[in-house]
Design a protein around this motif. Structure first.
Motif, PDB file in Angstrom:
ATOM      1  N   GLU A 185       0.836  -1.191   0.000  1.00 49.79           N
ATOM      2  CA  GLU A 185       0.000   0.000   0.000  1.00 49.79           C
ATOM      3  C   GLU A 185       0.881   1.255   0.000  1.00 49.79           C
ATOM      4  O   GLU A 185       2.063   1.187   0.387  1.00 49.79           O
ATOM      5  N   PRO A 186       0.307   2.409  -0.406  1.00 50.99           N
ATOM      6  CA  PRO A 186       1.101   3.652  -0.492  1.00 50.99           C
ATOM      7  C   PRO A 186       1.823   3.997   0.804  1.00 50.99           C
ATOM      8  O   PRO A 186       3.003   4.367   0.781  1.00 50.99           O
ATOM      9  N   THR A 242      -4.860   8.278 -13.095  1.00 51.33           N
ATOM     10  CA  THR A 242      -4.765   8.460 -11.651  1.00 51.33           C
ATOM     11  C   THR A 242      -3.773   7.472 -11.058  1.00 51.33           C
ATOM     12  O   THR A 242      -3.303   6.528 -11.713  1.00 51.33           O
ATOM     13  N   ALA A 243      -3.470   7.701  -9.750  1.00 52.55           N
ATOM     14  CA  ALA A 243      -2.574   6.795  -9.042  1.00 52.55           C
ATOM     15  C   ALA A 243      -3.172   5.388  -8.960  1.00 52.55           C
ATOM     16  O   ALA A 243      -2.481   4.380  -9.105  1.00 52.55           O
ATOM     17  N   ALA A 244      -4.504   5.324  -8.743  1.00 52.35           N
ATOM     18  CA  ALA A 244      -5.171   4.018  -8.672  1.00 52.35           C
ATOM     19  C   ALA A 244      -5.101   3.303 -10.007  1.00 52.35           C
ATOM     20  O   ALA A 244      -4.922   2.069 -10.074  1.00 52.35           O
ATOM     21  N   ASP A 245      -5.243   4.074 -11.117  1.00 48.75           N
ATOM     22  CA  ASP A 245      -5.114   3.472 -12.458  1.00 48.75           C
ATOM     23  C   ASP A 245      -3.712   2.894 -12.662  1.00 48.75           C
ATOM     24  O   ASP A 245      -3.539   1.815 -13.247  1.00 48.75           O
ATOM     25  N   ASP A 252      -1.641   1.759 -10.336  1.00 49.11           N
ATOM     26  CA  ASP A 252      -1.503   0.519  -9.537  1.00 49.11           C
ATOM     27  C   ASP A 252      -2.170  -0.666 -10.255  1.00 49.11           C
ATOM     28  O   ASP A 252      -1.618  -1.764 -10.341  1.00 49.11           O
ATOM     29  N   ARG A 253      -3.371  -0.372 -10.761  1.00 49.78           N
ATOM     30  CA  ARG A 253      -4.143  -1.434 -11.395  1.00 49.78           C
ATOM     31  C   ARG A 253      -3.432  -1.958 -12.653  1.00 49.78           C
ATOM     32  O   ARG A 253      -3.359  -3.171 -12.895  1.00 49.78           O
ATOM     33  N   LYS A 254      -2.909  -1.051 -13.465  1.00 47.88           N
ATOM     34  CA  LYS A 254      -2.239  -1.462 -14.694  1.00 47.88           C
ATOM     35  C   LYS A 254      -0.938  -2.244 -14.392  1.00 47.88           C
ATOM     36  O   LYS A 254      -0.609  -3.210 -15.093  1.00 47.88           O
ATOM     37  N   LEU A 255      -0.197  -1.828 -13.367  1.00 47.64           N
ATOM     38  CA  LEU A 255       1.032  -2.545 -13.012  1.00 47.64           C
ATOM     39  C   LEU A 255       0.716  -3.979 -12.547  1.00 47.64           C
ATOM     40  O   LEU A 255       1.375  -4.949 -12.968  1.00 47.64           O
ATOM     41  N   ARG A 256      -0.291  -4.108 -11.712  1.00 52.06           N
ATOM     42  CA  ARG A 256      -0.581  -5.433 -11.131  1.00 52.06           C
ATOM     43  C   ARG A 256      -1.189  -6.390 -12.148  1.00 52.06           C
ATOM     44  O   ARG A 256      -1.192  -7.608 -11.940  1.00 52.06           O
ATOM     45  N   ARG A 257      -1.722  -5.807 -13.250  1.00 53.39           N
ATOM     46  CA  ARG A 257      -2.216  -6.675 -14.313  1.00 53.39           C
ATOM     47  C   ARG A 257      -1.073  -7.375 -15.053  1.00 53.39           C
ATOM     48  O   ARG A 257      -1.287  -8.328 -15.783  1.00 53.39           O
ATOM     49  N   LEU A 258       0.142  -6.872 -14.856  1.00 53.24           N
ATOM     50  CA  LEU A 258       1.298  -7.441 -15.559  1.00 53.24           C
ATOM     51  C   LEU A 258       1.735  -8.799 -14.950  1.00 53.24           C
ATOM     52  O   LEU A 258       2.536  -9.514 -15.551  1.00 53.24           O
TER      53      LEU A 258
END
Length: 460
Positions: free
Chosen positions: A416-417, A448-451, A453-459
């Motif tokens: 988490e941040p 956004t920051a949430a976007d 996080d979401r894109k990184l974790r999809r990797l």
């Protein structure tokens, strides 16, 4: 046997005897009896009296089972022969008398009389000639002996030799000469030449006939030499046979040992394979169970993090549950590391790796050793290994500094941040501001920051 290889013959006879199933009604008892009889003869020839008598006893029992009492008793006569050869003359006479009584109890009068030849020989050896004459007279009452005395049938030479020796002991040289001369008609059957010529020599010495003494002395001497040479040749053949057999047995034993050794090795390998298969099967099942548990705990942790707390009490409770789940995840991660390696299908999630567990402990435990550059290096290698796509994007983005790169790695690991700020040693506003800015750097678009996080974790 006919090749005069007694050891090999005995081995084959023993093998033959082992094939017989004496419990069956159709067992070939006559053949089995002859097998043991042949073994007895070979043992007698080799002067192995104890073994010979043992085979005689077996053959006698087989004859009794067949109902052939006469043959059963005949095998017991070897006891008298063995006792005579061992110089136990009194015992040989007693054994002959006991066997005579046993024959008579079965009504075998003629066969009983024949047993007395053993007593005659022993009495002559003891120089008890009157007693020898007594047994000889009884022996001659057998129907097997009575008949035309001019027709000497095969195998009667030993009888006439005993008769001649008895008459010599009684001082009756003329009667002795008649007996020995009758024995000469049958002397080649059982190689009795030297014994007969020696008997005639002693007879003519008693009669003081010089010419005959010289004649039979030469004949007896020649026969003795022939017997000696024949015995020596036979002993040589027997010794060679025993030597060859010993070499063959040694080779056979070595082959058996080698075969047994390889057999034992094969058994041990099979047993080892079974044990290891069972062990790794259990280990794989246990590893799979740990992975499933870790997956569930990670999902619970993510769900708990997304759940919003409305009061301070709920916030404290959430923090406590998060700490418990992180402890469980840390324990499961260590257990999974012990059960490695696992198959490709069961790879450890990035959040369950040992290095991520180490970063989590640094957040919750004051006793944990501070992070070092080596830890960050291991984290980088682990993230790149778990996500080749993340590796490609990070290496393709050349504008990131060290803290930004580490922040991306921590996001990928699920931190988490506020946790990222603590791990990087930054202010709590650092990760929030940086993540929004990194969206443009990494992905080339606004977000956004949430976007981010979401894109990184999809990797993953």
């Amino acid at each position: 046997r006919d090749l005069r290889s007694a050891p090999r013959a005995l081995e084959e006879y023993q093998r033959a005897a082992s094939q017989a199933d004496t419990t069956r009604a159709d067992c070939d008892l006559p053949t089995l009896m002859r097998v043991h009889s042949q073994m007895s003869n070979l043992y007698m020839m080799m002067r192995l009296s104890e073994h010979a008598l043992k085979e005689d006893s077996i053959a006698s029992q087989i004859c009794q089972r067949m109902g052939d009492i006469q043959s059963a008793l005949s095998f017991k006569q070897d006891v008298c022969t063995v006792l005579y050869q061992e110089g136990k003359y009194e015992e040989s006479i007693q054994a002959a008398q006991a066997l005579y009584d046993e024959y008579m109890s079965h009504g075998l009068k003629d066969n009983a009389a024949l047993v007395y030849i053993h007593a005659v020989r022993s009495c002559i050896a003891l120089k008890d000639y009157p007693k020898a004459k007594y047994y000889l007279d009884n022996y001659e009452q057998s129907a097997h002996i009575r008949g035309d005395s001019r027709n000497i049938s095969g195998g009667q030479a030993p009888y006439y030799i005993c008769r001649g020796n008895c008459f010599l002991g009684l001082g009756m040289p003329d009667s002795a000469e008649i007996s020995f001369r009758k024995a000469t008609k049958d002397m080649h059957n059982m190689q009795n030449e030297s014994t007969i010529y020696n008997g005639l020599l002693r007879t003519f010495i008693l009669k003081r006939e010089t010419d005959s003494i010289c004649k039979y002395a030469d004949l007896a001497n020649d026969c003795i030499m022939q017997d000696f040479n024949a015995t020596e040749a036979d002993a040589t053949i027997r010794a060679k046979s025993l030597y060859d057999y010993g070499i063959e047995q040694k080779i056979a034993r070595e082959q058996d040992r080698r075969a047994t050794r390889w057999k034992n090795i094969a058994i041990l390998l099979i047993a080892f394979a079974i044990v290891m298969g069972y062990y790794f099967g259990r280990k794989k099942a246990y590893s799979h169970h740990l992975l499933q548990e870790l997956k569930h705990r990670t999902e619970d942790l993510d769900a708990l993090k997304q759940k919003e707390a409305t009061t301070a009490e709920e916030t404290a409770q959430h923090e406590q549950q998060i700490q418990q789940l992180m402890g469980q995840i840390d324990f499961l991660s260590h257990e999974i590391q012990k059960t490695q390696p696992v198959t490709d299908e069961e790879k450890i999630p990035l959040g369950a790796t040992a290095i991520v567990a180490r970063f989590r402990r640094c957040l919750v435990s004051r006793n944990e050793k501070p992070l070092e550059n080596a830890d960050w290096q291991i984290l980088a290698e682990t993230t790149y290994k778990c996500s080749p796509a993340f590796c490609a994007i990070m290496k393709g983005t050349k504008k990131l500094n060290m803290n930004e790169l580490r922040l991306c790695q921590l996001i990928l690991c699920g931190f988490e941040p506020f946790q990222i700020d603590d791990l990087l040693g930054m202010k709590h506003s650092y990760s929030s501001k940086t993540r929004q800015r990194l969206h443009q750097k990494v992905f080339g678009t606004e977000g956004t920051a949430a976007d981010f996080d979401r894109k990184l974790r999809r990797l993953l």
